[in-house]
Design an enzyme around this catalytic site. Structure first.
Site, mmCIF file in Angstrom:
data_model
loop_
_atom_site.group_PDB
_atom_site.id
_atom_site.type_symbol
_atom_site.label_atom_id
_atom_site.label_comp_id
_atom_site.label_asym_id
_atom_site.label_seq_id
_atom_site.Cartn_x
_atom_site.Cartn_y
_atom_site.Cartn_z
ATOM 1 N N PHE A 106 0.846 -1.203 0.000
ATOM 2 C CA PHE A 106 0.000 0.000 0.000
ATOM 3 C C PHE A 106 0.883 1.255 0.000
ATOM 4 O O PHE A 106 1.893 1.301 0.702
ATOM 5 C CB PHE A 106 -0.911 -0.019 1.231
ATOM 6 N N ASP B 208 0.733 -4.941 8.541
ATOM 7 C CA ASP B 208 -0.367 -4.013 8.348
ATOM 8 C C ASP B 208 -1.643 -4.839 8.155
ATOM 9 O O ASP B 208 -1.755 -5.591 7.184
ATOM 10 C CB ASP B 208 -0.085 -3.126 7.126
ATOM 11 N N TYR C 57 -11.387 2.207 10.400
ATOM 12 C CA TYR C 57 -12.565 2.620 9.616
ATOM 13 C C TYR C 57 -12.933 1.677 8.484
ATOM 14 O O TYR C 57 -13.862 1.945 7.747
ATOM 15 C CB TYR C 57 -12.355 4.033 9.044
ATOM 16 N N LYS C 58 -12.179 0.562 8.319
ATOM 17 C CA LYS C 58 -12.534 -0.373 7.244
ATOM 18 C C LYS C 58 -13.483 -1.425 7.812
ATOM 19 O O LYS C 58 -14.600 -1.102 8.164
ATOM 20 C CB LYS C 58 -11.259 -0.921 6.620
ATOM 21 N N ARG D 290 -12.743 -3.197 -7.485
ATOM 22 C CA ARG D 290 -12.584 -3.918 -6.217
ATOM 23 C C ARG D 290 -13.944 -4.073 -5.541
ATOM 24 O O ARG D 290 -14.688 -3.105 -5.396
ATOM 25 C CB ARG D 290 -11.645 -3.105 -5.326
HETATM 26 C C1 LIG Z 1 -6.339 1.826 4.163
HETATM 27 C C2 LIG Z 1 -4.911 1.479 4.361
HETATM 28 C C3 LIG Z 1 -4.050 2.374 5.003
HETATM 29 C C4 LIG Z 1 -4.550 3.743 5.404
HETATM 30 O O1 LIG Z 1 -3.703 4.423 6.240
HETATM 31 P P1 LIG Z 1 -4.215 5.816 6.855
HETATM 32 O O2 LIG Z 1 -3.096 6.286 7.665
HETATM 33 O O3 LIG Z 1 -5.459 5.477 7.644
HETATM 34 O O4 LIG Z 1 -4.585 6.704 5.736
HETATM 35 C C5 LIG Z 1 -2.751 1.967 5.231
HETATM 36 N N1 LIG Z 1 -2.307 0.747 4.829
HETATM 37 C C6 LIG Z 1 -3.125 -0.131 4.208
HETATM 38 C C7 LIG Z 1 -2.621 -1.473 3.798
HETATM 39 C C8 LIG Z 1 -4.443 0.214 3.944
HETATM 40 O O5 LIG Z 1 -5.235 -0.622 3.293
#
Ligand SMILES: *Cc1c(COP(=O)(O)O)cnc(C)c1O
Length: 409
Positions: free
Chosen positions: A123, A194, A219-220, A368
């Site tokens: 990511f 992560d 938030y996911k 997705r």
């Molecule tokens: C959604 C996501 C993030 C988001 O990070 P934020 O700091 O909340 O913006 C980070 N890593 C992965 C793998 C994600 O899917």
């Protein structure tokens, strides 16, 4: 057949959980992997927090309403979902910030080693934060893979930390956590996972798999609301020694002693930095009620079954339209999403969204579809694939308004 999917929903042991969410009528929500749906009970709790705890309680609520303990309390509830103990998880900051703190902590625990190993295609924020940490500490960022063996082959005696996403955000492919932890430890490296696309949707056994550090989003699949704070995990065995770089007063052993010098709190509390965003944190805490009594094995079974059904229907009905399945077909190594590729992916997704079928698009060509097992039904999967077929068959996707790209895809 649609009727078969209705029957699957009737037989689904988790079907009643959908009632815990306020999914709007006429919407099929397949983007819970980007922003989880609103749990029905959260607005009332937020009103109570705003009017009662903030409005009336004012500063007293730090003690009287237990605000000060909310980061640990909420962390303890997430711990159950990720195979950790309550003492190992705290809610703080964003995933990006926690990545920074724990990457630095991991490298410091491993002096003499100055390589952060990660995977190509991780990511973006994970890669960018790792670049920033490497720059700051004079370390080196090494990207290997994405193939698993290539990642393992890049583990040498200079690697201090192996930092990976558990589930690939594009394809949903699961990285084998246990195997990577064992290999990293054998090579003398620590691991940082992560869990953004895992927590709340698929089984994670951090302690059992011997992970060292982990971070993830609120938030996911945890449904904490837009910008909800994130969580951080540090394995118990590192609690006495790890030091994170943002030495704020909330991570101090005695924040209200107001000492001039920093003394880290014992254990996971030292991951905290400053005053938490209390409204967002309490929304997340409340949202986690949606997982009360939920059997995580059943959750995982449903997540796989929804993905399997989607792939089968795509194979059966979308053959002529040029889609390819970009996710693993084997549900055992696939997270709670299925991605399709299509040259006109962006326009097709826009046309779907206009019909109230909400997934998302990831450049260059990925559509997705996330299957949050708490509230997505089998019949939703059926209706979504039907709609894709209609959009392709009629050429609906090619209307000019679907070709315009917005800031957030
Ligand atoms: C959604 C996501 C993030 C988001 O990070 P934020 O700091 O909340 O913006 C980070 N890593 C992965 C793998 C994600 O899917």
């Amino acid at each position: 057949m649609r009727q078969d999917c209705v029957a699957l929903d009737s037989g689904d042991e988790l079907s009643a959980l959908r009632e815990r969410f306020a999914v709007p009528d006429g919407v099929i929500y397949l983007d819970g992997n980007s922003l989880g749906a609103l749990p029905r009970h959260v607005p009332a709790r937020l009103r109570e927090v705003v009017d009662g705890e903030w409005g009336n309680g004012l500063i007293r609520s730090w003690n009287d309403a237990g605000w000060i303990d909310a980061p640990r309390r909420t962390g303890a509830r997430i711990a159950r979902l990720i195979g950790a103990t309550a003492a190992e998880v705290v809610v703080a900051d964003s995933t990006s910030v926690n990545l920074f703190k724990l990457l630095v902590a991991a490298l410091r625990l491993n002096p003499g080693r100055n390589v952060i190993l990660t995977q190509h295609g991780n990511f973006p924020t994970d890669l960018y934060v790792a670049q920033g940490v490497a720059e700051l500490l004079g370390a080196e960022l090494r990207r290997a893979g994405p193939n698993h063996d290539a990642v393992l082959a890049a583990l040498d005696d200079r690697v201090g930390v192996l930092a990976l996403s558990h589930v690939d955000y594009r394809t949903g492919l699961i990285n084998p956590m246990r195997r990577f932890n064992a290999a990293a430890h054998a090579a003398g490296a620590l691991t940082l996972w992560d869990l953004c696309h895992s927590a709340g949707a698929i089984d994670v056994e951090l302690d059992d798999a011997e992970a060292d550090f982990a971070v993830g989003c609120g938030y996911k699949y945890l449904n904490g609301g837009p910008g909800a704070p994130a969580f951080a995990f540090v394995a118990r065995r590192h609690h006495d020694r790890f030091r994170q770089p943002i030495a704020g007063w909330f991570g101090h052993a005695q924040p209200f002693a107001f000492a001039d010098d920093y003394t880290p709190a014992s254990g996971i509390d030292r991951v905290q930095c400053g005053t938490p965003p209390m409204l967002s944190l309490l929304a997340l805490e409340s949202a986690l009620d949606a997982f009360d009594g939920v059997d995580l094995a059943a959750l995982r079974r449903k997540s796989r079954a929804l993905g399997d059904l989607f792939i089968r229907l795509v194979d059966e009905t979308l053959g002529p339209f040029g889609f390819a399945v970009a996710s693993p077909r084997d549900g055992q190594v696939r997270g709670s999403q299925v991605s399709l590729t299509h040259p006109q992916g962006h326009a097709v997704m826009q046309a779907l969204i206009e019909r109230g079928i909400i997934g998302d698009f990831r450049a260059p060509d990925i559509l997705r579809f996330g299957f949050a097992p708490l509230y997505v039904r089998f019949v939703d999967v059926f209706d979504a694939v039907e709609a894709i077929g209609e959009i392709m068959g009629s050429g609906e996707w090619s209307q000019p308004r679907f070709l315009v790209r917005k800031a957030v895809t």
